[in-house]
Design a protein around this motif. Structure first.
Motif, short mmCIF file in Angstrom:
data_model
loop_
_atom_site.label_atom_id
_atom_site.label_comp_id
_atom_site.label_asym_id
_atom_site.label_seq_id
_atom_site.Cartn_x
_atom_site.Cartn_y
_atom_site.Cartn_z
N MET A 1 0.68 -1.12 -0.41
CA MET A 1 0.27 0.03 0.17
C MET A 1 0.84 1.91 0.28
O MET A 1 1.40 1.76 1.01
N ALA A 2 0.33 2.36 -1.23
CA ALA A 2 1.12 3.43 -0.71
C ALA A 2 1.42 4.23 0.67
O ALA A 2 0.04 3.75 0.94
N ASP A 3 1.89 5.67 0.73
CA ASP A 3 2.41 6.24 2.35
C ASP A 3 1.73 7.08 2.03
O ASP A 3 1.75 8.02 0.71
N PRO A 4 0.34 7.07 2.75
CA PRO A 4 -0.79 8.17 2.40
C PRO A 4 -0.49 9.28 3.48
O PRO A 4 -0.80 10.54 2.66
N GLY A 5 0.47 9.69 3.86
CA GLY A 5 1.51 10.75 4.03
C GLY A 5 1.99 11.54 2.87
O GLY A 5 2.27 12.64 2.62
N HIS A 6 2.10 11.04 1.57
CA HIS A 6 2.66 11.23 0.44
C HIS A 6 2.08 11.76 -0.57
O HIS A 6 1.23 10.91 -0.88
N ARG A 7 2.02 12.78 -1.30
CA ARG A 7 1.44 12.98 -2.18
C ARG A 7 1.78 12.50 -3.30
O ARG A 7 2.70 12.74 -3.87
N GLN A 8 0.59 11.58 -3.51
CA GLN A 8 1.88 11.09 -5.60
C GLN A 8 1.14 11.86 -6.95
O GLN A 8 -0.19 12.50 -6.71
N SER A 9 1.51 11.56 -7.51
CA SER A 9 1.32 12.04 -8.88
C SER A 9 0.73 11.76 -9.24
O SER A 9 0.51 10.88 -9.55
N GLY A 10 0.18 12.37 -10.55
CA GLY A 10 -0.47 11.30 -11.51
C GLY A 10 0.13 10.30 -12.48
O GLY A 10 0.08 9.09 -12.64
N GLY A 16 1.69 3.07 -10.29
CA GLY A 16 0.81 2.31 -9.12
C GLY A 16 -0.21 1.18 -9.52
O GLY A 16 -0.13 0.28 -9.43
N VAL A 17 -1.08 1.92 -10.69
CA VAL A 17 -2.05 1.06 -10.95
C VAL A 17 -1.80 -0.13 -11.72
O VAL A 17 -2.39 -1.20 -12.07
N VAL A 18 -0.96 0.06 -12.63
CA VAL A 18 -0.09 -0.64 -13.53
C VAL A 18 0.27 -1.85 -12.65
O VAL A 18 -0.13 -3.39 -12.75
N GLY A 19 1.06 -1.37 -11.28
CA GLY A 19 1.50 -2.56 -10.51
C GLY A 19 0.79 -3.36 -10.23
O GLY A 19 0.44 -4.63 -10.07
N VAL A 20 -0.37 -2.43 -9.27
CA VAL A 20 -1.71 -3.49 -8.98
C VAL A 20 -2.46 -4.74 -9.67
O VAL A 20 -2.20 -5.36 -9.87
N ALA A 31 -12.27 0.55 -6.30
CA ALA A 31 -12.63 0.77 -4.47
C ALA A 31 -11.01 0.25 -3.87
O ALA A 31 -10.39 1.09 -3.34
N VAL A 32 -10.84 -1.11 -4.70
CA VAL A 32 -9.27 -1.28 -4.69
C VAL A 32 -8.44 -0.71 -4.91
O VAL A 32 -7.79 -0.48 -3.83
N LEU A 33 -8.21 0.03 -5.81
CA LEU A 33 -6.90 0.71 -6.45
C LEU A 33 -7.25 1.82 -5.74
O LEU A 33 -5.85 2.29 -5.06
N ALA A 34 -7.72 2.78 -4.86
CA ALA A 34 -7.96 3.22 -4.38
C ALA A 34 -7.37 2.98 -3.44
O ALA A 34 -6.79 4.21 -1.94
N GLU A 35 -8.27 2.11 -2.20
CA GLU A 35 -7.59 1.14 -1.19
C GLU A 35 -5.98 1.02 -1.07
O GLU A 35 -5.50 1.56 -0.12
N SER A 36 -5.51 0.33 -2.22
CA SER A 36 -3.96 -0.19 -2.48
C SER A 36 -3.71 1.26 -2.55
O SER A 36 -2.28 0.86 -2.45
N LEU A 37 -3.72 2.33 -3.50
CA LEU A 37 -2.84 2.69 -3.63
C LEU A 37 -3.22 4.66 -2.62
O LEU A 37 -2.71 5.76 -2.95
N ALA A 38 -3.82 4.84 -2.06
CA ALA A 38 -4.22 5.24 -0.74
C ALA A 38 -4.48 6.20 -1.40
O ALA A 38 -3.59 8.41 -1.67
N VAL A 39 -5.20 6.75 -2.99
CA VAL A 39 -5.30 8.36 -3.42
C VAL A 39 -6.77 8.44 -3.59
O VAL A 39 -7.50 6.72 -3.39
N PRO A 40 -7.45 9.81 -3.30
CA PRO A 40 -8.62 10.19 -3.72
C PRO A 40 -9.40 8.89 -4.94
O PRO A 40 -8.81 9.21 -5.71
N ARG A 41 -10.26 9.46 -4.98
CA ARG A 41 -11.22 8.69 -6.09
C ARG A 41 -11.22 9.13 -7.59
O ARG A 41 -11.14 9.05 -8.22
N SER A 42 -11.08 10.77 -6.82
CA SER A 42 -11.39 11.48 -8.13
C SER A 42 -9.68 11.74 -8.55
O SER A 42 -9.86 11.73 -9.54
#
Length: 711
Positions: A1-10, A16-20, A31-42
């Motif tokens: 899972m990605a670090d939720p404290g780190h702001r991820q770029s596009g 991350g999507v490709v890796g998952v 929903a699983v992708l958003a949780e795994s990558l710790a990013v907002p759905r938007s």
């Protein structure tokens, strides 16, 4: 899972999507992708939407995404280059747009134009005065102009188009109107009449830069630049090929589209020069066909009735009537005995040449001239120096195995043809693989957009996808200079973007300033069709098989409704009589043993639909659809199938299906050997302990096909 404290770029999210999804070839929910990558759905949707639109992701059902077929195309392109031994830097298939031969081999100096007096800042208004819409080729030219204007929308604010439809007086009025409207550059595809000269003189006097495209009217003073096709080469090179194919002796007929159109006159004149220098060649007859398939079919039917077997070769200045000519020979019962032909442009002529075993040499008259004319206008308004006469490159296309001593192919017919596009498609259009004239909309020509309005993050995502598209089209590798042009960004920004992509293994840096797809991209390709584990296990297996029997080994899968070679190996020092199995090769499923085994156990409705929609007649041309289904079913169900002669004289193939955990055939191992070694090849496949392939999500069955005869 990605670090939720780190702001991820596009780009981070994309990686991350490709890796998952590599680890979940069946797909994952949003929903699983958003949780795994710790990013907002938007933020996640901002990445998923362009990936879905460009084929890098697919949505098998609502709320779920999986890796798209584009990844497999990239992996196969990379594998094909690795197996070719030449790499993408080969002189035969260079990256980027090749320089036309007539410029490189011109014994004279090139006249240059200094456009500095015309320099002005954007945005610009372009005008396009088009003389004719008489045939499909003209449609491609028009679309090219529209496509290029949309691609350069950051500099071209408006493109104004006027069609004269063969009316010289109307085109003269159009030219005067564009001058009065105050366009910044004027592209003209003229009717060949002096009635336009006064209007062109008025534009010159007003300081308006005029770019002529396709046809040239008057002398060089009537336009600043002329963008044309290599007319003499299109006439001369295929004619020389025809002479050498006939061994310097024989009777030919010539099919000319229109004796009053300049480019066609230059082609036929160049061909006649070649024939005049070959004492053993005799021109039986010349006919004119109005650049139409139907007219070409009628004209050749008359020639066959008059001359019959006395015709040894057919020279066509265009495949627009060349396709009609081949069909006329088939109509006359000469299928398999059609004499050699020339003439390109239309997809139909390449499809028919393959289906009916016709030797063909062709050079497409490129509608991409429309694109180049817009680019020339931009160069002029930027004040650059450019040639007075710009010839647009077009490759020499020859049937595989039919090159002659002095005429060699840039690309083979079998690689140039587009089976996924209609016969009417005009090739050489330059608008990308997804171009379809029936659905073309300016600004949606198939390329991933690069709109200036996109914010920095969105632009980085689009540029990443642009890089992937470019690599997929160029064998998985490209130079930095090519990428700069493809993604339209500064060199420093490109290097900043390549850093994270290379760090995650999606790309890797090569020598001499080159970039290639990395191991992560290859893994995504095989995961996209559910064979990631199988591909890893199959590579050493293919090496052992090829060495053990002294032949060629391959892994075939069903992709895009065709039998596709995903991996291939050949034994060192394999018998010269055993040609390698080309990685990336795609054939209709009924053409090969591997293809038939891939589909032999499909559900009845799906198999009938696939064969009716995608089969191409070959040795089974006389079979009805039910008969073809029965023949393919008969080959299925075997542990190892074998067949001699289909791959070539004195060759044999043995194949073994690989089944998934559900028992369904997911891939086929194929061995090609000399016919005498077939028992050893069968034994080698029988002895294998095969792994299971993952089970990808299959499409639902299409509606039942009721047509009983193959197309």
């Amino acid at each position: 899972m990605a670090d939720p404290g780190h702001r991820q770029s596009g780009v981070d999210i994309l990686l991350g999507v490709v890796g998952v999804l590599i680890a979940a070839p069946g797909g994952a929910t949003v929903a699983v992708l958003a949780e795994s990558l710790a990013v907002p759905r938007s933020s996640l949707y901002a990445v998923l939407r362009p990936m879905l639109a460009s084929g890098w992701l697919e949505a098998p059902r609502r709320g779920t995404v999986q890796l798209g077929a584009a990844w497999f195309d990239l992996a196969v392109a990379l594998e094909a280059e690795a197996r070719s031994g030449t790499g993408p830097a080969s002189a035969r298939r260079p990256a980027g747009v090749p320089t036309v031969r007539s410029f490189l081999w011109n014994p004279n100096f090139t006249e240059l134009v200094d456009a500095a007096p015309f320099a002005r800042p954007p945005p610009y208004v372009f005008g396009f005065s088009n003389g004719s819409r008489a045939n499909l080729w003209r449609q491609g030219l028009i679309h090219g102009v529209q496509f290029a204007a949309a691609e350069h929308a950051d500099r071209i604010a408006t493109l104004r188009i006027a069609h004269a439809d063969e009316d010289a007086a109307a085109q003269a009025r159009d030219l005067d109107a564009f001058l009065a409207m105050g366009v910044d550059a004027l592209i003209v595809s003229p009717l060949e009449t002096e009635a336009l000269l006064p209007a062109l003189a008025g534009a010159r006097a007003a300081g308006l830069p005029v770019i002529m495209v396709d046809r040239v009217l008057g002398d060089a003073s009537h336009s600043l630049v002329q963008v044309v096709g290599p007319d003499t080469a299109i006439g001369r090179l295929p004619a020389q090929w025809l002479v050498e194919t006939l061994g310097g002796r024989g009777a030919v007929v010539m099919m000319v589209g229109d004796p009053e159109i300049g480019p066609l006159l230059r082609r036929s004149r160049a061909a006649r020069e070649v024939f005049a220098l070959a004492p053993g060649i005799r021109i039986l007859d010349t006919v004119h066909t109005e650049l139409a398939v139907a007219a070409g079919r009628r004209a050749m039917a008359g020639l066959i009735e008059r001359w019959g077997d006395g015709i040894d070769g057919v020279w066509c200045d265009s495949g627009l009537h060349g396709a009609g000519s081949i069909q006329a020979w088939v109509d006359a019962g000469r299928d398999g005995r059609v004499p050699p032909h020339t003439g390109g442009d239309q997809n139909a002529v390449y499809q028919l040449a393959i289906l009916h075993g016709v030797k063909l040499a062709a050079m497409d008259f490129p509608p991409a001239m429309g694109i180049r004319s817009v680019e020339a206008g931009l160069d002029i308004l930027a004040g650059r120096t450019l040639p007075r006469r710009i010839e647009v490159h077009t490759p020499l296309v020859i049937s595989r195995g039919c090159e002659t001593a002095s005429v060699r192919a840039d690309v083979f017919v079998e690689d140039h043809v587009r089976w996924d596009r209609p016969p009417s498609l005009i090739l050489g259009h330059g608008m990308g693989e997804d171009y379809d004239p029936t659905s073309f909309t300016p600004g949606k020509g198939g390329a991933v957009g690069k709109g200036a309005a996109a914010d920095g993050g969105a632009r980085s995502i689009l540029r990443t996808l642009d890089i992937l598209v470019w690599l997929r089209a160029h064998g998985g590798e490209a130079g930095i200079a090519d990428l700069l042009e493809a993604v339209a960004m500064p060199r420093s920004s490109l290097h900043d973007l390549l850093g994270p992509l290379a760090g995650h293994g999606l790309l890797q840096r090569g020598g001499r300033g080159r970039i290639r797809a990395g191991p992560r991209a290859r893994a995504a390709g095989f995961a996209a069709i559910g064979i990631a584990n199988l591909a890893a296990a199959a590579e050493p297996m293919l090496d052992r098989l090829a060495r053990s029997v002294g032949g060629a080994a391959a892994l075939a899968v069903l992709h895009g409704e065709r039998c596709t070679i995903a991996l291939g190996r050949a034994a060192p020092g394999a018998a010269p009589a055993v040609p390698p199995i080309a990685v990336g090769g795609r054939t209709p499923v009924n053409w090969t043993l591997a293809g038939r085994l891939l589909v032999a156990e499909l559900p009845e409705r799906r198999l009938r639909w696939l064969l009716a929609a995608h089969a191409r007649p070959r040795r089974d041309a006389s079979l009805t659809l039910p008969e073809l289904v029965a023949a393919i079913r008969a080959e299925g169900g075997q542990r190892v199938a074998a067949l001699a002669g289909e791959a070539g004289p004195n060759l044999a193939e043995a194949a073994r299906p690989i089944r998934g955990a559900d028992g369904q055939v997911r891939a086929v191992l194929l061995l090609r050997v000399p016919a005498g070694d077939l028992p050893a090849a069968k034994a080698a496949l029988e002895a294998l302990d095969l792994p299971e392939a993952a089970v990808p999500i299959l499409p639902t069955d299409p509606p039942l096909v009721t047509e009983a005869v193959l197309p």
